[in-house]
Design a protein around this motif. Sequence first.
Motif, PDB file in Angstrom:
ATOM      1  N   UNK A  42       0.804  -1.226   0.000  1.00 48.02           N
ATOM      2  CA  UNK A  42       0.000   0.000   0.000  1.00 48.02           C
ATOM      3  C   UNK A  42       0.836   1.275   0.000  1.00 48.02           C
ATOM      4  N   UNK A  43       1.990   1.211  -0.645  1.00 43.81           N
ATOM      5  CA  UNK A  43       2.841   2.399  -0.719  1.00 43.81           C
ATOM      6  C   UNK A  43       2.637   3.179  -2.011  1.00 43.81           C
ATOM      7  N   UNK A  44       1.847   2.645  -2.941  1.00 40.21           N
ATOM      8  CA  UNK A  44       1.587   3.335  -4.206  1.00 40.21           C
ATOM      9  C   UNK A  44       2.261   2.711  -5.404  1.00 40.21           C
ATOM     10  N   UNK A  45       2.765   1.481  -5.249  1.00 44.79           N
ATOM     11  CA  UNK A  45       3.479   0.811  -6.339  1.00 44.79           C
ATOM     12  C   UNK A  45       2.595   0.602  -7.567  1.00 44.79           C
ATOM     13  N   UNK A  46       1.398   0.083  -7.370  1.00 46.92           N
ATOM     14  CA  UNK A  46       0.507  -0.229  -8.500  1.00 46.92           C
ATOM     15  C   UNK A  46       0.112   1.027  -9.253  1.00 46.92           C
ATOM     16  N   UNK A  47      -0.246   2.064  -8.529  1.00 45.11           N
ATOM     17  CA  UNK A  47      -0.648   3.316  -9.170  1.00 45.11           C
ATOM     18  C   UNK A  47       0.511   3.894  -9.972  1.00 45.11           C
ATOM     19  N   UNK A  48       1.694   3.942  -9.360  1.00 49.81           N
ATOM     20  CA  UNK A  48       2.859   4.479 -10.058  1.00 49.81           C
ATOM     21  C   UNK A  48       3.177   3.648 -11.297  1.00 49.81           C
TER      22      UNK A  48
END
Length: 175
Positions: free
Chosen positions: A17-23
């Motif tokens: 949930x650190x933003x890997x997928x979105x990035x």
Amino acid sequence: MTLDELGTRICIMGPSNSGKSTLAEVIARVKGLEVVHLDQLHHLPNTDWIPRPPDQFAALHDAAITGERWVIEGNYSRLLPQRLARATGFILLDVPTSTSLYRYFRRCWFERDRRGALEGGRDSVKWDMIRHIAVATRANRSRYREMIDGISLPKVQINSTKALAAFYRSNGLKR
């Protein structure tokens, strides 16, 4: 370090949930790369996050990294050596634990079509995941910080949500 300097095969790692997928999705769209979400390869679709047998996951992982243009997000450190051998750039996200927990709850309660979601699955709050984010992630963060020093690829380490927003802005990325 600019996005262009990271090349056409980019690894993104970091805590849950650190933003890997979105990035990864945003980079893929801007650079015309295939996006690979390791969670989708590791888990069986249409399940509540049931893992595939390890040899099946490894085969899917190794097939995914044979391409020439990809951004791959996820950790699964036991397969990292072959991923790094093919990669041209590396991004490490290291947002605070409180941010990861907030994003986890938001994902479970409000996001129905989230990037990187498991096909046919639905995120729900699980004590194991809360414990993983709050406890196990601390050790992983230390390991990732040590690991990044040994990576000779062009790399970016992003240590806060403010730094992540700055990375988006400086590279013309829009969520």
